[in-house]
Design an enzyme around this catalytic site. Structure first.
Site, short mmCIF file in Angstrom:
data_model
loop_
_atom_site.label_atom_id
_atom_site.label_comp_id
_atom_site.label_asym_id
_atom_site.label_seq_id
_atom_site.Cartn_x
_atom_site.Cartn_y
_atom_site.Cartn_z
N LYS A 22 0.84 -1.21 0.00
CA LYS A 22 0.00 0.00 0.00
C LYS A 22 0.87 1.25 0.00
CE LYS A 22 -1.75 1.70 4.04
NZ LYS A 22 -1.47 3.12 4.31
N ASN A 23 1.85 1.29 0.89
CA ASN A 23 2.61 2.53 1.06
C ASN A 23 3.61 2.79 -0.06
OD1 ASN A 23 1.10 3.06 3.28
ND2 ASN A 23 2.66 2.45 4.78
N ARG A 92 -4.15 9.80 4.27
CA ARG A 92 -2.99 10.66 4.44
C ARG A 92 -2.21 10.80 3.13
NH1 ARG A 92 -0.12 14.26 7.70
NH2 ARG A 92 2.09 13.94 7.36
N CYS A 116 -5.27 7.94 9.30
CA CYS A 116 -5.52 7.40 10.64
C CYS A 116 -5.22 8.44 11.70
CB CYS A 116 -4.66 6.15 10.85
SG CYS A 116 -5.23 4.74 9.91
N ARG A 121 -0.35 15.19 12.80
CA ARG A 121 0.43 14.76 11.62
C ARG A 121 0.59 15.97 10.70
NH1 ARG A 121 -1.77 9.01 9.49
NH2 ARG A 121 0.28 8.97 8.47
N PRO A 122 1.45 16.92 11.11
CA PRO A 122 1.61 18.14 10.30
C PRO A 122 2.29 17.83 8.97
CG PRO A 122 3.21 18.09 12.11
CD PRO A 122 2.34 16.87 12.28
N ILE A 123 2.25 18.81 8.05
CA ILE A 123 2.94 18.61 6.76
C ILE A 123 3.95 19.75 6.51
CG2 ILE A 123 1.12 17.22 5.69
CD1 ILE A 123 0.31 19.79 4.13
N ASP A 124 4.46 20.31 7.62
CA ASP A 124 5.40 21.44 7.49
C ASP A 124 6.68 21.05 6.72
OD1 ASP A 124 5.71 19.79 9.72
OD2 ASP A 124 6.81 21.29 10.87
N ASP A 305 4.44 0.83 12.03
CA ASP A 305 3.24 0.16 11.49
C ASP A 305 3.14 -1.30 11.96
OD1 ASP A 305 2.76 2.52 10.20
OD2 ASP A 305 3.26 1.80 8.20
N ARG A 397 -8.48 -0.77 4.31
CA ARG A 397 -7.66 0.29 3.72
C ARG A 397 -6.27 -0.22 3.38
NH1 ARG A 397 -7.52 5.58 7.10
NH2 ARG A 397 -6.09 5.91 5.40
C1 EPZ Z 1 4.23 7.02 6.31
O1 EPZ Z 1 3.46 8.07 6.86
C2 EPZ Z 1 3.32 5.82 6.25
N1 EPZ Z 1 2.18 6.14 5.41
C3 EPZ Z 1 2.84 5.45 7.63
O2 EPZ Z 1 2.04 4.28 7.55
C4 EPZ Z 1 4.06 5.15 8.49
O3 EPZ Z 1 3.63 4.89 9.80
C5 EPZ Z 1 5.00 6.36 8.48
O4 EPZ Z 1 5.36 6.70 7.12
C6 EPZ Z 1 6.29 6.10 9.24
O5 EPZ Z 1 6.95 5.00 8.71
C7 EPZ Z 1 2.27 6.05 4.10
O6 EPZ Z 1 3.32 5.73 3.54
C8 EPZ Z 1 1.05 6.31 3.32
P1 EPZ Z 1 6.25 10.48 8.26
P2 EPZ Z 1 3.98 9.58 6.82
O7 EPZ Z 1 6.11 11.74 7.48
O8 EPZ Z 1 4.67 9.81 5.54
C9 EPZ Z 1 6.25 13.87 11.68
C10 EPZ Z 1 0.06 3.04 7.76
O9 EPZ Z 1 -0.52 2.53 8.75
N2 EPZ Z 1 6.13 14.86 10.60
O10 EPZ Z 1 7.50 9.70 8.08
O11 EPZ Z 1 2.82 10.41 7.17
C11 EPZ Z 1 4.97 13.07 11.82
O12 EPZ Z 1 4.00 13.75 12.58
C12 EPZ Z 1 0.63 4.42 7.83
O13 EPZ Z 1 0.19 2.45 6.67
C13 EPZ Z 1 6.11 16.21 10.87
O14 EPZ Z 1 6.22 16.63 12.04
O15 EPZ Z 1 5.01 9.54 8.01
C14 EPZ Z 1 5.47 11.80 12.47
O16 EPZ Z 1 5.60 12.00 13.85
C15 EPZ Z 1 0.32 5.09 9.12
N3 EPZ Z 1 6.00 17.10 9.84
C16 EPZ Z 1 6.88 11.64 11.88
O17 EPZ Z 1 7.24 12.92 11.36
C17 EPZ Z 1 5.89 16.68 8.56
O18 EPZ Z 1 5.78 17.54 7.65
C18 EPZ Z 1 6.97 10.59 10.78
O19 EPZ Z 1 6.03 10.87 9.78
C19 EPZ Z 1 5.90 15.30 8.27
C20 EPZ Z 1 6.02 14.41 9.31
#
Ligand code: EPZ
Length: 418
Positions: A22-23, A92, A116, A121-124, A305, A397
């Protein structure tokens, strides 16, 4: 609403080929927007999140359809560059369309993504990376308005190796003139798969899988046929599920190296694992042991995960297992439900201490998110008696017809739709 009725206590036995990831599939579908021509993704899992991505592509004006496990996307006719809120909120991963739409159209408009509920889960990091590549981004409440007259290659330093931010930066960099270097990039196997795809459509990418990724953008991408990698999280979930039942299963298409952090924990729990190429065989003992200390983190650390399914397994592992969840502030949604089944778990913020009990007992529980749902299924398979798990829509999902896969291994699982 959909629920599972699971009659626990049956040993899982047999061999399965694990679904596509999926990811990985979701960013690859977004990446198909870069191409004026046909992209065929083989091994694309039949999941509701993938359906949501196909709806986004169709809304944008692409041709997108599934034939068996292959999904074909032709983005030649793309005419929109906005994504409506109801599509953004479904998952997401809708946010990775941001980099791809910007790369293709030079502007993009969308709301904040859904996904989820795992805490903030910010996108900064995504926004900062795209700005550094030349995008103007305005945030108006929940709306993002992005414009980029000319994207240009740049040096990016991510504050944290975020998977989504790395993917967005790679997608936007594909359209940048010159070289983009992403430092502190995510190293997850899904990033390597995206890099493989970009290379296959004619965008040179080097270094994926290491903390420094280099993308040379600006060339005109061409169509391709590309296989989605195997889902390491689904693979790990099935290993946990088999282990709690004292079973013996073989995954015929796994990548054992990607599962190393999990298989180390399963060895500590007393399982035997054997590898033969891409065949990974697990043989579980009658009684599991504790899994030790599990600290989640970016790849190659233990994957967040797979924290919920392993934590469910630890509930019946003799001794005490300690979990430290570092990735998401609120990823213990399954614990309250596991307690209903008799689990002995203490939590303190990001720590959880699990004292193994001999057996869990079936109960009526409710799935609060995707991987928590996988944890409840895992627990139910090993429990005494019947468990009803509601809100299985979350599970759908990320896991393709998990009930059928588990039934093929001898589990007693019944899906009920209301
Ligand atoms: C991906 O999410 C996966 N989703 C998640 O799987 C997975 O848990 C995660 O990576 C970590 O491995 C997909 O690939 C679709 P991150 P993502 O950006 O990209 C913080 C599942 O169950 N952060 O690596 O959203 C954030 O809040 C899902 O399949 C910021 O602060 O994860 C988190 O604490 C759930 N600002 C950490 O970084 C940002 O702009 C890691 O998030 C981006 C992230």
């Amino acid at each position: 609403m959909t629920e599972f009725l699971i009659n626990g206590g049956r040993k899982l036995r047999g061999a399965i080929a694990v679904q596509g990831s999926k990811n990985s599939a979701l960013p690859l579908l977004a990446a198909a927007l870069l191409v004026c021509g046909e992209v065929v993704l083989d091994n694309c899992p039949a999941l509701s999140d993938v359906d949501a991505a196909l709806e986004i592509l169709t809304y944008l004006g692409c041709r997108a359809h599934r034939c068996g496990s292959a999904v074909t996307v032709d983005a030649t006719g793309m005419h929109a560059c906005d994504i409506p809120a109801h599509l953004m909120k479904r998952m997401r991963s809708s946010v990775v369309f941001l980099g791809a739409i910007l790369a293709r159209a030079g502007r993009a408009e969308m709301t904040m993504p859904g996904g989820c509920m795992l805490g903030p889960r910010p996108i900064d990091y995504h926004i900062d990376a795209l700005r550094a590549l030349g995008a103007d981004i305005d945030l108006c409440g929940d709306r993002l308005l992005c414009r980029a007259c000319r994207l240009r290659g740049a040096e990016l330093l991510l504050p944290f190796p975020s998977v989504g931010a790395t993917e967005n930066a790679m997608l936007a960099a594909a359209a940048c003139r010159g070289l983009t270097r992403i430092r502190n990039a995510a190293r997850e196997p899904e990033i390597v798969d995206l890099a493989g795809f970009l290379n296959a459509i004619g965008i040179p990418v080097r270094g994926a899988g290491t903390p420094v990724i280099e993308i040379t953008g600006g060339s005109r991408p061409h169509g391709v046929r590309y296989p989605v990698m195997t889902d390491r999280i689904a693979a790990g979930t099935y290993l946990c599920a088999a282990a709690v039942t004292g079973g013996e299963i073989e995954l015929t298409n796994a990548n054992p190296l990607e599962l190393r952090a999990l298989t180390d924990a399963l060895l500590r729990a007393g399982c035997t694992l054997t590898v033969n190429g891409s065949r990974l065989r697990l043989h579980a003992p009658r009684n599991l042991r504790a899994v030790g200390i599990i600290e989640t983190g970016p790849y190659p650390a233990y994957p967040t995960d797979l924290q919920p399914p392993l934590l469910a397994l630890a509930c019946t592992g003799k001794g005490t297992s300690i979990f430290l969840e570092t990735m998401f502030a609120s990823r213990y949604n399954h614990i309250e439900e596991l307690r209903r089944m008799g689990a002995d778990i203490l939590t303190d913020g990001r720590f959880a201490a699990i004292h193994g009990v001999p057996r869990l007992t079936g109960a009526a529980v409710s799935a609060p998110d995707l991987r928590a749902a996988a944890a409840l299924v895992t627990a139910a398979l090993g429990a005494n008696g019947e468990t009803t798990i509601s809100h299985i829509d979350y599970l759908d999902r990320g896991y393709a017809r998990m009930d059928e896969v588990l039934s093929s291994l001898g589990a007693e699982v019944c899906r009920r739709e209301f």
